[in-house]
Structures are given as structure tokens and as C-alpha cells.
Design an enzyme around this catalytic site. Structure first.
Site, PDB file in Angstrom:
ATOM      1  N   SER A 145       0.828  -1.202   0.000  1.00 26.29           N
ATOM      2  CA  SER A 145       0.000   0.000   0.000  1.00 26.29           C
ATOM      3  C   SER A 145       0.866   1.256   0.000  1.00 26.29           C
ATOM      4  O   SER A 145       1.622   1.488  -0.928  1.00 26.29           O
ATOM      5  CB  SER A 145      -0.967  -0.030   1.184  1.00 26.29           C
ATOM      6  OG  SER A 145      -1.918   0.991   1.093  1.00 26.29           O
ATOM      7  N   ASP A 302      -1.960   6.418  -4.019  1.00 27.22           N
ATOM      8  CA  ASP A 302      -0.790   5.714  -3.498  1.00 27.22           C
ATOM      9  C   ASP A 302      -0.436   4.538  -4.416  1.00 27.22           C
ATOM     10  O   ASP A 302      -1.119   4.300  -5.417  1.00 27.22           O
ATOM     11  CB  ASP A 302      -1.033   5.282  -2.047  1.00 27.22           C
ATOM     12  CG  ASP A 302      -2.042   4.163  -1.902  1.00 27.22           C
ATOM     13  OD1 ASP A 302      -2.826   3.940  -2.835  1.00 27.22           O
ATOM     14  OD2 ASP A 302      -2.059   3.503  -0.845  1.00 27.22           O
ATOM     15  N   ASP A 304      -0.815   1.306  -4.605  1.00 23.13           N
ATOM     16  CA  ASP A 304      -1.825   0.324  -5.030  1.00 23.13           C
ATOM     17  C   ASP A 304      -3.163   0.992  -5.319  1.00 23.13           C
ATOM     18  O   ASP A 304      -4.156   0.316  -5.579  1.00 23.13           O
ATOM     19  CB  ASP A 304      -1.978  -0.794  -4.002  1.00 23.13           C
ATOM     20  CG  ASP A 304      -2.616  -0.344  -2.707  1.00 23.13           C
ATOM     21  OD1 ASP A 304      -2.371   0.805  -2.298  1.00 23.13           O
ATOM     22  OD2 ASP A 304      -3.342  -1.138  -2.081  1.00 23.13           O
ATOM     23  N   ASP A 306      -5.506   2.517  -3.712  1.00 18.36           N
ATOM     24  CA  ASP A 306      -6.722   2.508  -2.897  1.00 18.36           C
ATOM     25  C   ASP A 306      -6.883   3.841  -2.164  1.00 18.36           C
ATOM     26  O   ASP A 306      -7.992   4.317  -1.975  1.00 18.36           O
ATOM     27  CB  ASP A 306      -6.754   1.321  -1.919  1.00 18.36           C
ATOM     28  CG  ASP A 306      -5.591   1.286  -0.949  1.00 18.36           C
ATOM     29  OD1 ASP A 306      -4.629   2.070  -1.124  1.00 18.36           O
ATOM     30  OD2 ASP A 306      -5.620   0.454  -0.016  1.00 18.36           O
TER      31      ASP A 306
END
Length: 556
Positions: A145, A302, A304, A306
């Protein structure tokens, strides 16, 4: 077995030509490093496994990833569920993400469980969408993440598209910990799995379905928007570049400019360092480009994709960073206003927020007659409440938390930075059509509902001693907090409809409170301070005084 014995055990088990052997041998005289790598097993936290890449049982490496996957395979095969539904696996730009994703796929398929594998990096919300769209039993994403470049992670999802929790998480963890890291796990090559019909490589059809879903969340026709609004977007060298630019282009936005240095995947995040858009420093390149273009909105996702954060152009020409509470409040206001105007507000709508998220969004929801429910931190808990609330007759409206994450639609049971980016662009274009900036719209909300001020402090305490210190501070709050901190709510044994968690909240008065909890993914103790006052001066002074008082008390 002490840490040095465990270290020697690894050296005995690993082949000298294994890179992990060389890595461990190089630290043979560094006791603190050996302790940090071996004092605990890397375990499931807020979002599955997450840790620094490297050799050791407290690290992300082929052994810890392999054991986790074999344990999950054992759990699935003993669960009584239909494992022929398969598991979706995705990954992002991190070091080793592709190798870890293929290792996980080989082990699952070696245990007879079909796998749907993405051939290149994809955003986390697309994984959640695909689980639900294909009707798979589970999903895995190899991503850390927003963590620093040294980290990688292993997010696990259930068939509802949300991250695992409760008995599912506990059951998987028990199966994982029953295994030895040096066991020989069942695995099969990708080629053999494909011949046996166990492997499906996902293609553009799934991408198109996800993008269509995101675009379906748009609330306004093009004629109501100024699609020439100048926008700067940065994927921070992560997975968001293609989906965000595709969606915005297809929806007609003509002045979307991507930060070129941060367009393509880069696991070292060379131009950003810490790839967390929650940190205003992540916007330095965007601000520079934005000022040359006169961009009204800067958007960042960010690695990834999300999480999504924004900065807004102020009247003085500088950019103003919005935290997750402010961004959430703007979106809630725009969604509620638009749905009421268009006559498509859900019947008995409900908004879900975390217990450490501020009350700005709650206040707006109450004004629009939208119910508000709370959940523990993390979207596995926020989206995990959707099924139970639907059984009670509620219809999902929105979910968010203070750490710049929101779920604008019901199909993705996780934070969705791609969908949020589209709605931010649409909201800014709608206000611009009416001669107003998003910054001005935010100030209008403060004038209407009161000024909401906040602060967040993270006390970083690394390693075994750090974990002990965090635990000691929590116990100091729990058993010795002074009366001036107000009424204490302890979630350790659960509270009302919130499950048990190591979180404390102190309510000083009806408008001022703070919360404290250990992070589930990083070596941090997190403190959240909130207040609502008639004006910014009074609110900011209240927050500053409260934070200073609490930190002084901690440091005594």
C-alpha cells in the site's frame, strides 16, 4: 529458542547459494539486526501480512509468503466452501510483488485451488471488484500500500470483496502458524497448472468491466460540468496511472496533466521517497507542475491506488492540502446534494466511518437525513458492516476514514482511489461551472456546519522494545489518564456494536475529543485530536493546546 539460535537455524537450513543466506551471514555480528528479524513471526495485522522485505521470520520473503499461502490453502480446503470458485491474485509495483504473486499462485494451484492471475500490476480496488464480479472464494494482493519502499505486503480478501476479518482471519492465521517455515509446500508450475485448467490469466475484459463500473458512479451529465478544468494527477509511480487517466479521458476531461516523473512504476519511488499521499510532501512535484498550469486541483493516489488525496488552489496561488476528513466531507456533501437533486438518493441511506474519523462527514449526513454507523479502523471493518446493515434495511451511501480512504460505490468493498479521483474531478468541474473553486466550496461548508479542526500524531517505536513501549503507553492511558481528558471509552472488550479492539477514546466535551491506538501495520502509536468550533482560530487553538497537553503527559 532465542533469537541467535533461530538465526543459526536459518543459516543451517538455507542453501549457501540462496540470497537470503548471504543476507543473513552479512549481519552475523549485528545483534540488534538479528533480534529485529527474529523476535517475532510476521503476522496478520490490519491488512494481512506487511513488513520489510528481507531474510528472517519477521520479514517478507519467499518462506513467509509461502507459509502464509500454504496455510490459506489448508484453510480453504478445510472450510467446507466450494474451492472450485478459485482465488484472484493481483500485485503492484513493489520489489518482489510479481515473484510473490506467482509463488502464491503456484502453491494454491498445487493444492488444487484454481487461480485467476493478473498479468501485470493492478489497483487494489480492481481486485475487490473482480472477486465479486467473478464470484471467487477469495483474493490476494501483493502490495505494501502506502508504506516505504523497503516494505511489501500480502492483503487477503474473502468472497464478499472485503479484507478478511473475524473467524476467517483467525482460522487462516491458525493454519499458517501450524506450519514450519522450512516445510516443503505443495506447488505446481504455472505451465502445468494452465494445462490442467487451474490457471486463468485475466485480460482486458475485466479491466473494462471495472472501468465501466467506476464511470457509472458519475452523477452529472457533461453539460453541467466544466470539463476544461485544469487538473494535475500523480500515481506516485504506482498502479493508478492507466486506470485514472483512462477514466478521466473517457469522461471528457481535456486538461488532465500527469506528473511525468511519477507516471511509470518505480519500486524505489525515486522522486517521492515515502509514497503516501497522506503526507503533503508527496505533492511537491505536483505543486510545481500545477503552478505552471494554473491547476485548480492536484490528485494523488498511493502505489496500489486505494488511497487518494487532494490539494486545492487557494486565492493566494498556493496549494492547500486536504486531510481525509475534509475530503470525505466535500464528497459526502456533493454526493448527497446531487442525489437529492436527481432524485436517486438510496432509500434509508447509511454512511459508515471509522471510530477515529472526525465528525465533519457525520454532521453533513445528519443534515441530509443519512444514517451514520461506525466501525473499527480499516476498510475490512467499514465494508465488512455493509451486509449486516443491508439486512437491517439500510442502503449503502458512502464509507470513509480519516486516512484519505473512501469507498464511493457498493461494488468495491475497499478503498477505491480510482473512483474517488473521478468524483473529485467531477465535483471540481461542477463547482467551476458555477464560478466557484473547491477551496471556496470547503470554506462554505465550514461556514454552514462549523469549523472542524484536527491533528494526528504518530509516535514511532521500532522493534521489540518499541512494541513494549507502545503497550506501556496504552496501559498508562487505560489506567491512569487524568480527569481533564474527559470521559473514557475503552474498546478493548467491545463497545455497543463495535467489536473488541485496542483503542481508547476520550471525550472532553460534545465538540472535542481524542483517540489513541497502536497501528496495525507499522511500529507506531497513533493519536487523533478533533474539535469543532465557530471559527478556525478558536478551533486551531483548542487542538494545539490539547495535543500539547496530551504529549506532555505521555512524556512524563
Amino acid at each position: 529458542m532465542d533469537f541467535r539460535e533461530e538465526y543459526n537455524h536459518w543459516l543451517q537450513k538455507l542453501s549457501p547459494d540462496n540470497p537470503m543466506y548471504s543476507e543473513l551471514f552479512a549481519i552475523k555480528d549485528d545483534n540488534s539486526e538479528i533480534t529485529d528479524r527474529f523476535y517475532q513471526d510476521i503476522t496478520f495485522g490490519t491488512a494481512g501480512l506487511r513488513g520489510i522485505c528481507g531474510a528472517g521470520r519477521n520479514r517478507m520473503n519467499p518462506l513467509t509468503v509461502g507459509r502464509a499461502t500454504q496455510g490459506i490453502a489448508n484453510f480453504l480446503n478445510h472450510s467446507g466452501e466450494d474451492t472450485s470458485q478459485g482465488v484472484v491474485i493481483a500485485y503492484d509495483c513493489r520489489h518482489h510483488s510479481k515473484e510473490f504473486s506467482e509463488l502464491a499462485a503456484r502453491i494454491l494451484m498445487g493444492n488444487g485451488i484454481p487461480v485467476f492471475l493478473f498479468p501485470s500490476l493492478r489497483p487494489t480496488p480492481e481486485l475487490s471488484f473482480t472477486i465479486r464480479k467473478l464470484g471467487t472464494l477469495s483474493g490476494i494482493n501483493l502490495t505494501a500500500s502506502h508504506n516505504p519502499k523497503e516494505y511489501n505486503g500480502y492483503k487477503v480478501y474473502w468472497k464478499d470483496g472485503a479484507q478478511i476479518s473475524g473467524s476467517i482471519s483467525q482460522g487462516m492465521q491458525q493454519e499458517i502458524m501450524a506450519l514450519d517455515l522450512f516445510d516443503t509446500f505443495q506447488e505446481i508450475s504455472l505451465e502445468d497448472a494452465e494445462r490442467k485448467g487451474l490457471l486463468t490469466i485475466l485480460g482486458q475484459e475485466v479491466d473494462r468491466q471495472y472501468l465501466d463500473y467506476v464511470e457509472s458512479l458519475s452523477l452529472r451529465p457533461k453539460e453541467e460540468l466544466d470539463l476544461s478544468i485544469p487538473i494535475v494527477y500523480t500515481p506516485l509511480n504506482g498502479a493508478g496511472s492507466i486506470p485514472v487517466t483512462t477514466v478521466l479521458t473517457e469522461m471528457g476531461y481535456s486538461e488532465v496533466h500527469v506528473v511525468e516523473e511519477q507516471r511509470d512504476p518505480d519500486p524505489d519511488f525515486t522522486t517521492v521517497g515515502y509514497p503516501n499521499p497522506e503526507d503533503p510532501k508527496a505533492f511537491s512535484y505536483s505543486e510545481r507542475l500545477g503552478k505552471t498550469l494554473g491547476a485548480e486541483v492536484l490528485i494523488a493516489t498511493d502505489p496500489d491506488s486505494d488511497r487518494m488525496a487532494i490539494e486545492l488552489l487557494e486565492p493566494d496561488g498556493e496549494y492547500h492540502f486536504l486531510n481525509g476528513n475534509q475530503t470525505g466531507g466535500l464528497l459526502i456533501s456533493y454526493l448527497a446534494m446531487s442525489r437529492r437533486e436527481k432524485g436517486n438518493m438510496p432509500e434509508n441511506p447509511v454512511m459508515i466511518k471509522s471510530i477515529v474519523t472526525g465528525d465533519f462527514g457525520r454532521t453533513i449526513c445528519e443534515d441530509y437525513g443519512i444514517a451514520v454507523k461506525e466501525a473499527l479502523t480499516g476498510f475490512k471493518n467499514i465494508c465488512g458492516r455493509i451486509p449486516e446493515l443491508q439486512k437491517e434495511g439500510y442502503q449503502y451511501f458512502f464509507g470513509y476514514e480519516e486516512s484519505i480512504g473512501c469507498a464511493p460505490g457498493e461494488m468495491v468493498h475497499d478503498k477505491d482511489g480510482i473512483a474517488a479521483s473521478l468524483l473529485i474531478a467531477e465535483m471540481a468541474a461542477w463547482y467551476r461551472k458555477r464560478g466557484m473553486t473547491l477551496y471556496e466550496a470547503l470554506q462554505n461548508l465550514f461556514q454552514k456546519y462549523g469549523y472542524f479542526a484536527e491533528s494526528q500524531v504518530s509516535l514511532i517505536r521500532k522493534g521489540e522494545k518499541g512494541a513494549e513501549e507502545i503497550s506501556a503507553i496504552m496501559e498508562k492511558f487505560r489506567n491512569g489518564a487524568p480527569q481533564r481528558f474527559g470521559q473514557k471509552t475503552d474498546y478493548r472488550n467491545g463497545f455497543e456494536d463495535i467489536p473488541a479492539s485496542n483503542v481508547l477514546r476520550f471525550t472532553i466535551d460534545e465538540s472535542t475529543w481524542f483517540a489513541v491506538r497502536p497501528s496495525g501495520t507499522e511500529p507506531k502509536l497513533k493519536l487523533y485530536f478533533y474539535t469543532r468550533k465557530p471559527n478556525s482560530s478558536e478551533a486551531n487553538n483548542t487542538i494545539s493546546s490539547l495535543q500539547e497537553d496530551v504529549l506532555k503527559w505521555i512524556n512524563k
